[in-house]
Design a protein around this motif. Structure first.
Motif, PDB file in Angstrom:
ATOM      1  N   GLY A   1      10.546  12.664  12.175  1.00 25.00           N
ATOM      2  CA  GLY A   1      10.536  13.019  13.589  1.00 25.00           C
ATOM      3  C   GLY A   1       9.339  13.856  13.999  1.00 25.00           C
ATOM      4  O   GLY A   1       9.051  13.986  15.202  1.00 25.00           O
ATOM      5  N   ARG A   2       8.626  14.431  13.025  1.00 22.25           N
ATOM      6  CA  ARG A   2       7.467  15.271  13.343  1.00 22.25           C
ATOM      7  C   ARG A   2       6.147  14.575  13.035  1.00 22.25           C
ATOM      8  O   ARG A   2       5.090  15.197  13.091  1.00 22.25           O
ATOM      9  N   TRP A   3       6.176  13.297  12.736  1.00 24.34           N
ATOM     10  CA  TRP A   3       4.940  12.604  12.367  1.00 24.34           C
ATOM     11  C   TRP A   3       3.963  12.485  13.533  1.00 24.34           C
ATOM     12  O   TRP A   3       2.755  12.369  13.324  1.00 24.34           O
ATOM     13  N   HIS A   4       4.483  12.521  14.762  1.00 23.76           N
ATOM     14  CA  HIS A   4       3.579  12.537  15.913  1.00 23.76           C
ATOM     15  C   HIS A   4       2.654  13.754  15.845  1.00 23.76           C
ATOM     16  O   HIS A   4       1.476  13.668  16.225  1.00 23.76           O
ATOM     17  N   GLU A   5       3.186  14.872  15.362  1.00 29.62           N
ATOM     18  CA  GLU A   5       2.380  16.087  15.253  1.00 29.62           C
ATOM     19  C   GLU A   5       1.231  15.894  14.268  1.00 29.62           C
ATOM     20  O   GLU A   5       0.135  16.423  14.472  1.00 29.62           O
TER      21      GLU A   5
ATOM     22  N   LEU B   1       0.853  -1.181   0.000  1.00 26.58           N
ATOM     23  CA  LEU B   1       0.000   0.000   0.000  1.00 26.58           C
ATOM     24  C   LEU B   1       0.895   1.239   0.000  1.00 26.58           C
ATOM     25  O   LEU B   1       1.696   1.419   0.917  1.00 26.58           O
ATOM     26  N   ILE B   2       0.759   2.063  -1.028  1.00 25.28           N
ATOM     27  CA  ILE B   2       1.536   3.303  -1.133  1.00 25.28           C
ATOM     28  C   ILE B   2       0.654   4.462  -0.699  1.00 25.28           C
ATOM     29  O   ILE B   2      -0.396   4.706  -1.300  1.00 25.28           O
ATOM     30  N   ILE B   3       1.076   5.163   0.342  1.00 24.58           N
ATOM     31  CA  ILE B   3       0.368   6.358   0.812  1.00 24.58           C
ATOM     32  C   ILE B   3       1.254   7.549   0.505  1.00 24.58           C
ATOM     33  O   ILE B   3       2.279   7.770   1.155  1.00 24.58           O
ATOM     34  N   ASP B   4       0.865   8.301  -0.491  1.00 24.58           N
ATOM     35  CA  ASP B   4       1.670   9.422  -0.971  1.00 24.58           C
ATOM     36  C   ASP B   4       1.178  10.731  -0.358  1.00 24.58           C
ATOM     37  O   ASP B   4      -0.009  10.892  -0.059  1.00 24.58           O
ATOM     38  N   ASP B   5       2.123  11.652  -0.182  1.00 28.74           N
ATOM     39  CA  ASP B   5       1.793  13.004   0.278  1.00 28.74           C
ATOM     40  C   ASP B   5       1.161  13.001   1.672  1.00 28.74           C
ATOM     41  O   ASP B   5       0.169  13.670   1.938  1.00 28.74           O
ATOM     42  N   TRP B   6       1.748  12.252   2.563  1.00 32.26           N
ATOM     43  CA  TRP B   6       1.309  12.177   3.963  1.00 32.26           C
ATOM     44  C   TRP B   6       1.572  13.502   4.665  1.00 32.26           C
ATOM     45  O   TRP B   6       2.686  14.021   4.629  1.00 32.26           O
ATOM     46  N   GLY B   7       0.546  14.077   5.313  1.00 30.02           N
ATOM     47  CA  GLY B   7       0.680  15.376   5.961  1.00 30.02           C
ATOM     48  C   GLY B   7       0.609  16.495   4.933  1.00 30.02           C
ATOM     49  O   GLY B   7       0.367  16.242   3.765  1.00 30.02           O
ATOM     50  N   PRO B   8       0.838  17.741   5.354  1.00 30.05           N
ATOM     51  CA  PRO B   8       1.186  18.172   6.719  1.00 30.05           C
ATOM     52  C   PRO B   8      -0.016  18.462   7.613  1.00 30.05           C
ATOM     53  O   PRO B   8       0.161  18.838   8.765  1.00 30.05           O
ATOM     54  N   GLU B   9      -1.261  18.330   7.084  1.00 33.75           N
ATOM     55  CA  GLU B   9      -2.432  18.615   7.904  1.00 33.75           C
ATOM     56  C   GLU B   9      -2.611  17.537   8.978  1.00 33.75           C
ATOM     57  O   GLU B   9      -2.517  16.347   8.684  1.00 33.75           O
ATOM     58  N   PRO B  10      -2.876  17.929  10.222  1.00 34.55           N
ATOM     59  CA  PRO B  10      -3.101  16.949  11.287  1.00 34.55           C
ATOM     60  C   PRO B  10      -4.310  16.070  10.974  1.00 34.55           C
ATOM     61  O   PRO B  10      -5.257  16.502  10.312  1.00 34.55           O
ATOM     62  N   LEU B  11      -4.284  14.841  11.458  1.00 33.80           N
ATOM     63  CA  LEU B  11      -5.388  13.921  11.230  1.00 33.80           C
ATOM     64  C   LEU B  11      -6.543  14.232  12.182  1.00 33.80           C
ATOM     65  O   LEU B  11      -6.342  14.716  13.299  1.00 33.80           O
ATOM     66  N   THR B  12      -7.738  13.921  11.734  1.00 35.20           N
ATOM     67  CA  THR B  12      -8.896  14.001  12.618  1.00 35.20           C
ATOM     68  C   THR B  12      -8.918  12.752  13.498  1.00 35.20           C
ATOM     69  O   THR B  12      -8.189  11.783  13.251  1.00 35.20           O
ATOM     70  N   ALA B  13      -9.779  12.760  14.504  1.00 39.06           N
ATOM     71  CA  ALA B  13      -9.886  11.605  15.397  1.00 39.06           C
ATOM     72  C   ALA B  13     -10.276  10.353  14.610  1.00 39.06           C
ATOM     73  O   ALA B  13      -9.742   9.263  14.853  1.00 39.06           O
ATOM     74  N   GLU B  14     -11.176  10.496  13.660  1.00 41.23           N
ATOM     75  CA  GLU B  14     -11.610   9.355  12.858  1.00 41.23           C
ATOM     76  C   GLU B  14     -10.490   8.850  11.961  1.00 41.23           C
ATOM     77  O   GLU B  14     -10.286   7.647  11.807  1.00 41.23           O
ATOM     78  N   GLN B  15      -9.750   9.773  11.373  1.00 42.45           N
ATOM     79  CA  GLN B  15      -8.631   9.387  10.508  1.00 42.45           C
ATOM     80  C   GLN B  15      -7.537   8.680  11.291  1.00 42.45           C
ATOM     81  O   GLN B  15      -6.916   7.742  10.789  1.00 42.45           O
ATOM     82  N   ARG B  16      -7.308   9.113  12.524  1.00 43.25           N
ATOM     83  CA  ARG B  16      -6.307   8.443  13.365  1.00 43.25           C
ATOM     84  C   ARG B  16      -6.706   6.990  13.612  1.00 43.25           C
ATOM     85  O   ARG B  16      -5.874   6.078  13.516  1.00 43.25           O
ATOM     86  N   ARG B  17      -7.962   6.775  13.924  1.00 40.83           N
ATOM     87  CA  ARG B  17      -8.423   5.408  14.180  1.00 40.83           C
ATOM     88  C   ARG B  17      -8.351   4.562  12.913  1.00 40.83           C
ATOM     89  O   ARG B  17      -7.979   3.383  12.958  1.00 40.83           O
ATOM     90  N   ASP B  18      -8.711   5.165  11.774  1.00 32.40           N
ATOM     91  CA  ASP B  18      -8.652   4.431  10.505  1.00 32.40           C
ATOM     92  C   ASP B  18      -7.211   4.052  10.163  1.00 32.40           C
ATOM     93  O   ASP B  18      -6.947   2.934   9.715  1.00 32.40           O
TER      94      ASP B  18
END
Length: 234
Positions: A204-208, A164-181
């Protein structure tokens, strides 16, 4: 020899490539001296090649890669943060079979998506199922599937895809639903499938981006510790 009935019978059995090879050899004088075993071997080889090509074409079509890129076209002579040994290792696709991941970070416009698509293309040619999605599109697809009652089917499709290729991850923070998904996607692939993620945000900033310390630890623990990293630069 009755050529036409033989050709028609092969085509009727779904052996079109063998039929074509048989027809071609009938018109080649050099083939007259070949033993019957060689004729049969050539016909079988043609059929196997045709079927392999058809399967590869289907995998590439289903992968929906954003760019027509190939690992053979990557210029390893230019020092841009791409380790030659690492890249050559990635082109073997062994990392996919072992359920590892690849993380590509770097500024906008340096070619992260191109590299990701090149590795995806190679995986398709190696017999691996691949799916490419930009991160915003992936989460939009999941939200739509949830609203239409198709979420379980979509998540099963994602789980069964080897890369599974997930391109262009970030920079907008995830919503609560997106985090669970995202946690469910990552958890489903743990030890069974590979991820390739590109982002302009340093790892190193992916937690954000995830936005929740607990879920961030759970997600990144499953990704980062089993990942090869490429820091791509201009």
């Amino acid at each position: 020899m009755l050529i036409h009935p033989m050709v028609e019978r092969l085509r009727g059995l779904g052996l079109a490539a063998m039929a074509d090879a048989f027809t071609e050899m009938q018109h080649q004088s050099a083939a007259d001296d070949l033993p019957r075993e060689d004729w049969l071997g050539l016909m079988i080889d043609r059929e196997v090649t045709a079927r392999d090509n058809a399967r590869t074409s289907r995998r590439l079509r289903l992968a929906k890669l954003r760019q027509a890129a190939a690992v053979e076209d990557v210029d390893l002579r230019t020092p841009r943060g791409l380790d030659r040994g690492l890249f050559q290792s990635l082109t073997t696709c062994r990392w996919i079979r072992e359920g590892q991941h690849v993380l590509i970070s770097g500024p906008t416009g340096v070619g992260k998506s191109w590299i990701a698509c090149a590795l995806g293309n190679k995986a398709c040619r190696e017999g691996v199922s691949v799916l490419y999605r930009r991160a915003p599109r992936l989460f939009a697809d999941i939200a739509t599937a949830r609203g239409e009652g198709r979420l379980a089917r979509l998540m099963t499709t994602l789980e069964r895809t080897r890369l599974l290729i997930i391109d262009d991850w970030g920079p907008e923070p995830l919503t609560a639903e997106q985090r669970r998904d995202l946690l469910e996607i990552v958890d489903d692939r743990d030890g069974k499938g590979a991820l390739l993620i590109t982002s302009q945000v340093p790892i190193g900033r992916w937690h954000e981006i995830i936005g929740d310390p607990t879920l961030g630890d759970a997600i990144l623990d499953r990704i980062v510790h089993r990942a090869h990293r490429i820091c791509w630069r201009r």
